[in-house]
Design a protein around this motif. Structure first.
Motif, PDB file in Angstrom:
ATOM      1  N   ALA A  80     -21.477 -12.156  -3.132  1.00  0.00           N
ATOM      2  CA  ALA A  80     -21.381 -11.274  -1.963  1.00  0.00           C
ATOM      3  C   ALA A  80     -20.362 -11.818  -0.955  1.00  0.00           C
ATOM      4  N   TYR A  81     -20.397 -13.124  -0.740  1.00  0.00           N
ATOM      5  CA  TYR A  81     -19.475 -13.743   0.215  1.00  0.00           C
ATOM      6  C   TYR A  81     -18.033 -13.575  -0.251  1.00  0.00           C
ATOM      7  N   SER A  82     -17.763 -13.884  -1.513  1.00  0.00           N
ATOM      8  CA  SER A  82     -16.404 -13.771  -2.030  1.00  0.00           C
ATOM      9  C   SER A  82     -15.940 -12.325  -2.084  1.00  0.00           C
ATOM     10  N   ALA A  83     -16.856 -11.416  -2.430  1.00  0.00           N
ATOM     11  CA  ALA A  83     -16.489  -9.998  -2.472  1.00  0.00           C
ATOM     12  C   ALA A  83     -16.072  -9.526  -1.087  1.00  0.00           C
ATOM     13  N   GLY A  84     -16.784  -9.964  -0.054  1.00  0.00           N
ATOM     14  CA  GLY A  84     -16.422  -9.594   1.311  1.00  0.00           C
ATOM     15  C   GLY A  84     -15.095 -10.186   1.732  1.00  0.00           C
ATOM     16  N   LEU A  85     -14.861 -11.458   1.389  1.00  0.00           N
ATOM     17  CA  LEU A  85     -13.590 -12.095   1.728  1.00  0.00           C
ATOM     18  C   LEU A  85     -12.420 -11.399   1.042  1.00  0.00           C
ATOM     19  N   ALA A  86     -12.584 -11.138  -0.257  1.00  0.00           N
ATOM     20  CA  ALA A  86     -11.516 -10.481  -1.016  1.00  0.00           C
ATOM     21  C   ALA A  86     -11.275  -9.072  -0.492  1.00  0.00           C
ATOM     22  N   LEU A  87     -12.354  -8.365  -0.132  1.00  0.00           N
ATOM     23  CA  LEU A  87     -12.211  -7.020   0.409  1.00  0.00           C
ATOM     24  C   LEU A  87     -11.460  -7.043   1.743  1.00  0.00           C
ATOM     25  N   GLY A  88     -11.755  -8.048   2.565  1.00  0.00           N
ATOM     26  CA  GLY A  88     -11.026  -8.189   3.821  1.00  0.00           C
ATOM     27  C   GLY A  88      -9.537  -8.387   3.582  1.00  0.00           C
ATOM     28  N   GLY A  89      -9.199  -9.201   2.580  1.00  0.00           N
ATOM     29  CA  GLY A  89      -7.796  -9.402   2.241  1.00  0.00           C
ATOM     30  C   GLY A  89      -7.133  -8.123   1.757  1.00  0.00           C
ATOM     31  N   VAL A  90      -7.868  -7.317   0.970  1.00  0.00           N
ATOM     32  CA  VAL A  90      -7.324  -6.052   0.474  1.00  0.00           C
ATOM     33  C   VAL A  90      -7.072  -5.086   1.630  1.00  0.00           C
ATOM     34  N   VAL A  91      -7.997  -5.040   2.591  1.00  0.00           N
ATOM     35  CA  VAL A  91      -7.827  -4.155   3.745  1.00  0.00           C
ATOM     36  C   VAL A  91      -6.556  -4.517   4.511  1.00  0.00           C
ATOM     37  N   ILE A  92      -6.338  -5.822   4.723  1.00  0.00           N
ATOM     38  CA  ILE A  92      -5.113  -6.254   5.404  1.00  0.00           C
ATOM     39  C   ILE A  92      -3.882  -5.856   4.592  1.00  0.00           C
ATOM     40  N   ASN A  93      -3.958  -6.026   3.277  1.00  0.00           N
ATOM     41  CA  ASN A  93      -2.832  -5.647   2.424  1.00  0.00           C
ATOM     42  C   ASN A  93      -2.550  -4.151   2.485  1.00  0.00           C
ATOM     43  N   LEU A  94      -3.619  -3.351   2.578  1.00  0.00           N
ATOM     44  CA  LEU A  94      -3.430  -1.905   2.683  1.00  0.00           C
ATOM     45  C   LEU A  94      -2.771  -1.527   4.003  1.00  0.00           C
ATOM     46  N   VAL A  95      -3.272  -2.111   5.087  1.00  0.00           N
ATOM     47  CA  VAL A  95      -2.756  -1.772   6.415  1.00  0.00           C
ATOM     48  C   VAL A  95      -1.304  -2.212   6.574  1.00  0.00           C
ATOM     49  N   VAL A  96      -0.963  -3.365   6.013  1.00  0.00           N
ATOM     50  CA  VAL A  96       0.385  -3.911   6.178  1.00  0.00           C
ATOM     51  C   VAL A  96       1.291  -3.563   4.986  1.00  0.00           C
ATOM     52  N   GLY A  97       0.759  -3.701   3.778  1.00  0.00           N
ATOM     53  CA  GLY A  97       1.586  -3.550   2.589  1.00  0.00           C
ATOM     54  C   GLY A  97       2.034  -2.134   2.310  1.00  0.00           C
ATOM     55  N   VAL A  98       1.157  -1.140   2.529  1.00  0.00           N
ATOM     56  CA  VAL A  98       1.527   0.250   2.247  1.00  0.00           C
ATOM     57  C   VAL A  98       2.683   0.712   3.135  1.00  0.00           C
ATOM     58  N   PRO A  99       2.652   0.485   4.457  1.00  0.00           N
ATOM     59  CA  PRO A  99       3.814   0.868   5.274  1.00  0.00           C
ATOM     60  C   PRO A  99       5.094   0.135   4.882  1.00  0.00           C
ATOM     61  N   ILE A 100       4.973  -1.155   4.513  1.00  0.00           N
ATOM     62  CA  ILE A 100       6.169  -1.894   4.095  1.00  0.00           C
ATOM     63  C   ILE A 100       6.755  -1.279   2.832  1.00  0.00           C
ATOM     64  N   ALA A 101       5.897  -0.981   1.860  1.00  0.00           N
ATOM     65  CA  ALA A 101       6.359  -0.370   0.616  1.00  0.00           C
ATOM     66  C   ALA A 101       6.995   0.994   0.881  1.00  0.00           C
ATOM     67  N   TYR A 102       6.410   1.745   1.795  1.00  0.00           N
ATOM     68  CA  TYR A 102       6.954   3.063   2.146  1.00  0.00           C
ATOM     69  C   TYR A 102       8.328   2.926   2.804  1.00  0.00           C
ATOM     70  N   ALA A 103       8.457   2.013   3.738  1.00  0.00           N
ATOM     71  CA  ALA A 103       9.730   1.838   4.439  1.00  0.00           C
ATOM     72  C   ALA A 103      10.830   1.422   3.469  1.00  0.00           C
ATOM     73  N   ILE A 104      10.510   0.539   2.537  1.00  0.00           N
ATOM     74  CA  ILE A 104      11.513   0.079   1.576  1.00  0.00           C
ATOM     75  C   ILE A 104      11.936   1.213   0.651  1.00  0.00           C
ATOM     76  N   ALA A 105      10.969   2.029   0.230  1.00  0.00           N
ATOM     77  CA  ALA A 105      11.273   3.109  -0.701  1.00  0.00           C
ATOM     78  C   ALA A 105      11.934   4.305  -0.023  1.00  0.00           C
ATOM     79  N   ARG A 106      11.664   4.494   1.255  1.00  0.00           N
ATOM     80  CA  ARG A 106      12.103   5.731   1.930  1.00  0.00           C
ATOM     81  C   ARG A 106      13.401   5.580   2.714  1.00  0.00           C
ATOM     82  N   TYR A 107      13.595   4.457   3.385  1.00  0.00           N
ATOM     83  CA  TYR A 107      14.685   4.349   4.346  1.00  0.00           C
ATOM     84  C   TYR A 107      15.725   3.322   3.930  1.00  0.00           C
ATOM     85  N   GLU A 108      16.932   3.532   4.422  1.00  0.00           N
ATOM     86  CA  GLU A 108      18.009   2.560   4.311  1.00  0.00           C
ATOM     87  C   GLU A 108      18.180   1.933   5.692  1.00  0.00           C
ATOM     88  N   PHE A 109      18.032   0.614   5.789  1.00  0.00           N
ATOM     89  CA  PHE A 109      18.175  -0.053   7.078  1.00  0.00           C
ATOM     90  C   PHE A 109      18.714  -1.463   6.858  1.00  0.00           C
TER      91      PHE A 109
END
Length: 277
Positions: A80-109
């Protein structure tokens, strides 16, 4: 011509069978250690080439209930402890990683290539990042917050690469323009049109990030100090300080956990139709 014809006939006749045979041998080779470990966890002993004296739940009882190595901690609390820790890491990756992936794929800068390089490369091996945390944030490193942040940093590249692949398969500009022409704001376009269309990559990235974070050992071993141990530390204690059959039971618990989480996330990812404006 005859030689080419014969070669073509041989390829057409036996090519598929050969590929199938290679695939089957590879799958058996990779799956056999997992199967043997799981089966041996129910064995009473393993003295010869194969485990024997089936079926016993003694080793599972030692691990799950907590009557074996590290009896003060059960695998349930560690899971349970590890599942919560890993889930917290995934949430951070979603909040930060998805916009980064979108910006790289969508825009030239300016600096886009550098952002792409740093986004898809791990920042540091787990053991190096763990030492850096201990030196830089000695107070923070004694809490689970350090583990969550470390897991997200170490596994972020997998999220970015998976989501970026989904974004690159779409005509993002056309999708955005269509949604905006229908009156959707940019946040609504991104959250209700762009993100749902990238659901396959997001689910795949979440599965990979969560699985690897839950099993992360090097960073956990350096940073963890007290309290409920992460799953990787719990498994390490049971593997190094217990019999092989007890270790097999501990590893089998992790195999089952990964299988259940993977299947659950795939079901979630395949459920329902993609929402569209």
């Amino acid at each position: 011509m005859s030689t080419r014809f014969d070669e073509g006939s041989l390829s057409a006749r036996y090519g598929r069978q050969f590929v199938t045979l290679v695939l089957a041998v590879t799958l058996v080779f990779l799956a056999l250690p997992v199967v043997m470990t799981f089966v041996s966890s129910f064995a009473g002993e393993w003295m010869g080439a194969l485990p024997s004296d089936f079926v016993t739940l003694e080793h599972w009882n030692d691990v799950v209930v907590g009557t074996g190595v590290g009896a003060d901690v059960s695998v349930g609390s560690s899971l349970a402890y590890s599942a919560g820790l890993a889930l917290g890491g995934v949430v951070i990756n979603l909040v930060v990683g998805v916009p980064i992936a979108y910006a790289i794929a969508r825009y030239e800068f300016w600096g886009r290539d550098w952002v792409n390089v740093f986004a898809i490369l791990p920042l540091a091996p787990g053991i190096i990042l763990g030492i850096a945390f201990l030196r830089t944030y000695p107070d923070l490193s004694t809490s689970g917050i350090a583990l969550v942040i470390g897991y997200s940093l170490l596994k972020a590249p997998y999220m970015v690469m998976a989501v970026q692949s989904s974004f690159q398969s779409m005509d993002l500009q056309q999708i955005e323009e269509s949604a905006r022409s229908l009156g959707a704001s940019w946040p609504r376009t991104f959250l209700t049109v762009i993100v749902p269309n990238a659901k396959a990559g997001i689910v795949a990235g979440s599965i990979i990030s969560w699985t690897l974070a839950a099993a992360e050992f090097n960073f956990s071993y350096i940073v963890y100090s007290r309290g409920t141990p992460p799953l990787s530390i719990f498994l390490f204690n049971n593997i190094t300080n217990a019999s092989f059959l007890n270790a097999a039971a501990a590893v089998s618990v992790f195999f089952l956990l990964i299988a259940l989480v993977t299947i659950s996330l795939q079901i979630v990812g395949n459920r329902g139709a993609v929402r569209r404006i």
